[in-house]
Design an enzyme around this catalytic site. Structure first.
Site, PDB file in Angstrom:
ATOM      1  N   ARG A 150      -8.192  -0.536   5.635  1.00  0.00           N
ATOM      2  CA  ARG A 150      -7.425   0.518   4.967  1.00  0.00           C
ATOM      3  C   ARG A 150      -6.156  -0.038   4.338  1.00  0.00           C
ATOM      4  O   ARG A 150      -5.698   0.476   3.314  1.00  0.00           O
ATOM      5  CB  ARG A 150      -7.011   1.608   5.974  1.00  0.00           C
ATOM      6  CG  ARG A 150      -8.125   2.501   6.420  1.00  0.00           C
ATOM      7  CD  ARG A 150      -7.575   3.625   7.265  1.00  0.00           C
ATOM      8  NE  ARG A 150      -6.458   4.284   6.574  1.00  0.00           N
ATOM      9  CZ  ARG A 150      -5.529   5.016   7.160  1.00  0.00           C
ATOM     10  NH1 ARG A 150      -5.572   5.216   8.460  1.00  0.00           N
ATOM     11  NH2 ARG A 150      -4.563   5.573   6.477  1.00  0.00           N
TER      12      ARG A 150
ATOM     13  N   ASP B 186       5.671   0.473  11.884  1.00  0.00           N
ATOM     14  CA  ASP B 186       4.426  -0.180  11.456  1.00  0.00           C
ATOM     15  C   ASP B 186       4.347  -1.645  11.893  1.00  0.00           C
ATOM     16  O   ASP B 186       3.332  -2.301  11.665  1.00  0.00           O
ATOM     17  CB  ASP B 186       4.275  -0.083   9.926  1.00  0.00           C
ATOM     18  CG  ASP B 186       3.848   1.305   9.483  1.00  0.00           C
ATOM     19  OD1 ASP B 186       3.505   2.127  10.347  1.00  0.00           O
ATOM     20  OD2 ASP B 186       3.867   1.565   8.258  1.00  0.00           O
TER      21      ASP B 186
ATOM     22  N   CYS C 157      -3.929  13.172  14.101  1.00  0.00           N
ATOM     23  CA  CYS C 157      -4.067  11.798  13.638  1.00  0.00           C
ATOM     24  C   CYS C 157      -4.048  10.904  14.871  1.00  0.00           C
ATOM     25  O   CYS C 157      -3.466  11.280  15.888  1.00  0.00           O
ATOM     26  CB  CYS C 157      -2.896  11.492  12.712  1.00  0.00           C
ATOM     27  SG  CYS C 157      -2.789   9.803  12.196  1.00  0.00           S
TER      28      CYS C 157
ATOM     29  N   ARG D 104       1.750  14.334  13.585  1.00  0.00           N
ATOM     30  CA  ARG D 104       2.057  14.128  12.170  1.00  0.00           C
ATOM     31  C   ARG D 104       1.916  15.385  11.303  1.00  0.00           C
ATOM     32  O   ARG D 104       1.054  15.475  10.433  1.00  0.00           O
ATOM     33  CB  ARG D 104       1.197  12.992  11.601  1.00  0.00           C
ATOM     34  CG  ARG D 104       1.334  11.717  12.384  1.00  0.00           C
ATOM     35  CD  ARG D 104       0.609  10.568  11.766  1.00  0.00           C
ATOM     36  NE  ARG D 104       1.406   9.881  10.765  1.00  0.00           N
ATOM     37  CZ  ARG D 104       0.994   8.810  10.110  1.00  0.00           C
ATOM     38  NH1 ARG D 104      -0.198   8.324  10.332  1.00  0.00           N
ATOM     39  NH2 ARG D 104       1.775   8.223   9.237  1.00  0.00           N
TER      40      ARG D 104
ATOM     41  N   LYS E   8       0.842  -1.209   0.000  1.00  0.00           N
ATOM     42  CA  LYS E   8       0.000   0.000   0.000  1.00  0.00           C
ATOM     43  C   LYS E   8       0.875   1.256   0.000  1.00  0.00           C
ATOM     44  O   LYS E   8       0.613   2.200  -0.754  1.00  0.00           O
ATOM     45  CB  LYS E   8      -0.893  -0.020   1.243  1.00  0.00           C
ATOM     46  CG  LYS E   8      -1.519   1.309   1.570  1.00  0.00           C
ATOM     47  CD  LYS E   8      -2.311   1.269   2.851  1.00  0.00           C
ATOM     48  CE  LYS E   8      -1.544   1.562   4.110  1.00  0.00           C
ATOM     49  NZ  LYS E   8      -1.176   2.977   4.323  1.00  0.00           N
ATOM     50  N   ASN E   9       1.910   1.255   0.827  1.00  0.00           N
ATOM     51  CA  ASN E   9       2.713   2.476   0.977  1.00  0.00           C
ATOM     52  C   ASN E   9       3.627   2.747  -0.217  1.00  0.00           C
ATOM     53  O   ASN E   9       4.219   3.811  -0.310  1.00  0.00           O
ATOM     54  CB  ASN E   9       3.537   2.424   2.269  1.00  0.00           C
ATOM     55  CG  ASN E   9       2.672   2.653   3.493  1.00  0.00           C
ATOM     56  OD1 ASN E   9       1.481   2.943   3.369  1.00  0.00           O
ATOM     57  ND2 ASN E   9       3.262   2.517   4.675  1.00  0.00           N
TER      58      ASN E   9
HETATM   59  C1  UD1 Z   1       4.912   6.763   6.352  1.00  0.00           C
HETATM   60  C2  UD1 Z   1       4.043   5.543   6.190  1.00  0.00           C
HETATM   61  C3  UD1 Z   1       3.580   5.039   7.557  1.00  0.00           C
HETATM   62  C4  UD1 Z   1       4.791   4.813   8.477  1.00  0.00           C
HETATM   63  C5  UD1 Z   1       5.673   6.048   8.512  1.00  0.00           C
HETATM   64  C6  UD1 Z   1       6.968   5.816   9.269  1.00  0.00           C
HETATM   65  C7  UD1 Z   1       3.010   5.936   4.033  1.00  0.00           C
HETATM   66  C8  UD1 Z   1       1.779   6.243   3.269  1.00  0.00           C
HETATM   67  N1  UD1 Z   1       2.911   5.892   5.367  1.00  0.00           N
HETATM   68  O1  UD1 Z   1       4.100   7.767   6.958  1.00  0.00           O
HETATM   69  O2  UD1 Z   1       2.883   3.817   7.376  1.00  0.00           O
HETATM   70  O3  UD1 Z   1       4.332   4.545   9.775  1.00  0.00           O
HETATM   71  O4  UD1 Z   1       6.029   6.458   7.186  1.00  0.00           O
HETATM   72  O5  UD1 Z   1       7.673   4.762   8.730  1.00  0.00           O
HETATM   73  O6  UD1 Z   1       4.048   5.665   3.453  1.00  0.00           O
HETATM   74  N2  UD1 Z   1       7.189  14.613  10.441  1.00  0.00           N
HETATM   75  C9  UD1 Z   1       7.347  15.952  10.698  1.00  0.00           C
HETATM   76  N3  UD1 Z   1       7.138  16.837   9.674  1.00  0.00           N
HETATM   77  C10 UD1 Z   1       6.778  16.446   8.411  1.00  0.00           C
HETATM   78  C11 UD1 Z   1       6.629  15.066   8.165  1.00  0.00           C
HETATM   79  C12 UD1 Z   1       6.846  14.170   9.194  1.00  0.00           C
HETATM   80  O7  UD1 Z   1       7.663  16.340  11.823  1.00  0.00           O
HETATM   81  O8  UD1 Z   1       6.618  17.312   7.535  1.00  0.00           O
HETATM   82  C13 UD1 Z   1       7.403  13.632  11.540  1.00  0.00           C
HETATM   83  C14 UD1 Z   1       6.157  12.822  11.875  1.00  0.00           C
HETATM   84  O9  UD1 Z   1       5.325  13.506  12.777  1.00  0.00           O
HETATM   85  C15 UD1 Z   1       6.757  11.569  12.463  1.00  0.00           C
HETATM   86  C16 UD1 Z   1       8.064  11.392  11.674  1.00  0.00           C
HETATM   87  O10 UD1 Z   1       8.334  12.667  11.094  1.00  0.00           O
HETATM   88  O11 UD1 Z   1       7.057  11.749  13.820  1.00  0.00           O
HETATM   89  C17 UD1 Z   1       8.016  10.369  10.582  1.00  0.00           C
HETATM   90  O12 UD1 Z   1       6.876  10.580   9.788  1.00  0.00           O
HETATM   91  P1  UD1 Z   1       6.825  10.226   8.239  1.00  0.00           P
HETATM   92  O13 UD1 Z   1       8.002   9.389   7.858  1.00  0.00           O
HETATM   93  O14 UD1 Z   1       6.597  11.472   7.463  1.00  0.00           O
HETATM   94  O15 UD1 Z   1       5.518   9.347   8.172  1.00  0.00           O
HETATM   95  P2  UD1 Z   1       4.557   9.278   6.942  1.00  0.00           P
HETATM   96  O16 UD1 Z   1       5.360   9.519   5.702  1.00  0.00           O
HETATM   97  O17 UD1 Z   1       3.351  10.097   7.185  1.00  0.00           O
END
Ligand code: UD1
Length: 430
Positions: A400, A308, A120, A125, A22-23
């Protein structure tokens, strides 16, 4: 609302097939925005988040054709005409990954309007790093009425350093930079296999990306991208979930069509716990000969132990002898499953980012609730070894990201059934 009724006690025996990731599929679908030509994606999982992304792209004017029959997991996307570069709140609130359209929309159309995701269930996030990165490529960003608006004549290559490693942030900005003028260098990037898979697709579309899968990615911008055909990598989280389920139920399970190289940290940790695992080509065989030993675990970015898989690992830890300290380093507030596991008989104490699990305690079936996608998977695993019947509510969370998990588990001996579904899932989702 659908529920699962699960009766524990059966070992999982046989072969279970892993779906596409999915990701990896979500960013690949967003990448179709970058070209007027069709992008054909194979091994797309039939899960709710993919349906949400399809609706999002269709709302912008994309033509999305779903495969049927033998081509069931093939999706063809064509963004010849894009009329509405907007991701509305209704879609973004159910799936944060909707923000993945931000970068490609600005790159292709010069503007984008994307709802802020808001809070979330597993923590704050934010998307500040996506925004900062787009600004570094020359986009103007404003925020109004809960929406981010980004615009640029043409993005310009630049330097991006991620203060924190972000998976979708890396993907979003990679998609923005491929059509920018000149070179972009991104540092402290996510190294997850899903990032490499997206880069492979983009390069097939004519992009010039080097270094995906390492912390430094270099992108030479091109004027135009073309259509391509691409097969999505197997879902390493679904595979890992089945490996733990096989081990815990004392089964003999072949987890097929996966990529063992993407499961390194998990398989190593399970071996430390005493799980008997053999990998062979694209499959992992797990033989659940307990007892299992408690082992501390801390989540990390890839190639570390994936956040995850933390919830599913906690289900295993409840059945391991001794104390396991589980540390969640990626998201705050990602222990919602702990309380539900306690209701089933587990001994778990949560202290900030740590959960202290004392095993082994017998689990007994109970009425429990899914709070998010991976928490739900951990409760399914716990229910498979619990005494008696578990009723799992709010399984839309599991839908999901897991394709027909109840049918897959039933095919290897689990006693699990879905109740409360009034319409076939595909029809209900459209
Ligand atoms: C993706 C995955 C999710 C997985 C996560 C971490 C997808 C669709 N989802 O989520 O399943 O759990 O990676 O492996 O691929 N952060 C910030 N600022 C930002 C973006 C992120 O502070 O602009 C922080 C987040 O709050 C979190 C950390 O960075 O604490 C990692 O998040 P991120 O890697 O961005 O997660 P997702 O990409 O949303």
């Amino acid at each position: 609302m659908d529920k699962f009724v699960i009766r524990g006690g059966n070992p999982l025996v046989g072969t279970i097939r892993v779906s596409g990731a999915k990701n990896a599929a979500l960013p690949a679908m967003a990448a179709s925005i970058l070209t007027e030509e069709p992008v054909i994606l194979e091994n797309i999982p039939d899960v709710r988040d993919i349906e949400t992304e399809r609706r999002l792209l269709v709302s912008m004017g994309a033509e999305v054709e779903l495969g049927y029959g033998r081509a069931h997991h093939r999706t063809t996307l064509c963004c010849r005409k894009l009329v509405n570069p907007e991701a509305a709140y209704e879609l973004v609130k159910t799936m944060r990954a909707s923000t993945l359209v931000l970068g490609p929309l600005v790159a292709r159309m010069g503007r984008a309007r994307v709802s802020l995701p808001g809070g979330c269930a597993i923590g704050a996030r934010p998307i500040d790093l996506h925004i900062k990165g787009l600004e570094a490529l020359g986009a103007r960003i404003t925020q109004d009425h809960g929406y981010i608006e980004a615009s640029a004549e043409r993005l310009k290559g630049g330097s991006i350093f991620f203060d924190k490693i972000t998976v979708t942030g890396t993907e979003d900005l990679m998609m923005a930079a491929v059509l920018a003028e000149g070179e972009t260098v991104m540092e402290n990037c996510a190294c997850e296999p899903e990032v490499s898979d997206l880069a492979a697709l983009l390069n097939k579309m004519g992009a010039r990306i080097q270094g995906a899968g390492t912390p430094t990615i270099r992108i030479q911008g091109v004027d135009k991208l073309h259509g391509a055909r691409h097969r999505i990598i197997p879902d390493r989280i679904e595979a890992g979930t089945f490996v733990i389920a096989g081990a815990l139920t004392g089964g003999d399970l072949m987890v097929a069509h996966c990529e063992p190289a993407h499961l390194g940290a998990l398989l190593e940790k399970l071996q430390q716990c005493g799980v008997n695992i053999r990998t062979n080509g694209d499959s992992v065989r797990v033989i659940g000969e307990g007892p299992f030993a408690a082992c501390d675990m801390a989540t990390q970015e890839f190639p570390g132990f994936p956040t995850d898989m933390q919830a599913q690992y906690m289900a295993l830890a409840t059945q391991a002898e001794g104390i396991s300290i589980i540390t969640e380093n990626i998201f705050e507030n990602r222990f919602m499953h702990a309380q539900e596991l306690v209701r089933m008989g587990a001994n778990i104490r949560v202290e900030g980012p740590r959960a202290i699990v004392r095993g082994k305690t017998p689990l007994s079936g109970a009425a429990v609730q899914c709070s998010d996608l991976r928490a739900s998977a951990s409760l399914v695993i716990a229910a498979l070894v619990a005494d008696g019947e578990t009723i799992l509510d709010r399984v839309y969370h599991i839908d999901r990201g897991y394709e027909r998990i109840e049918e897959k588990l039933r095919s290897v001996g689990a006693q699990i059934r879905r109740i409360g579904e009034m319409f076939p899932r595909r029809a209900a989702a459209s």
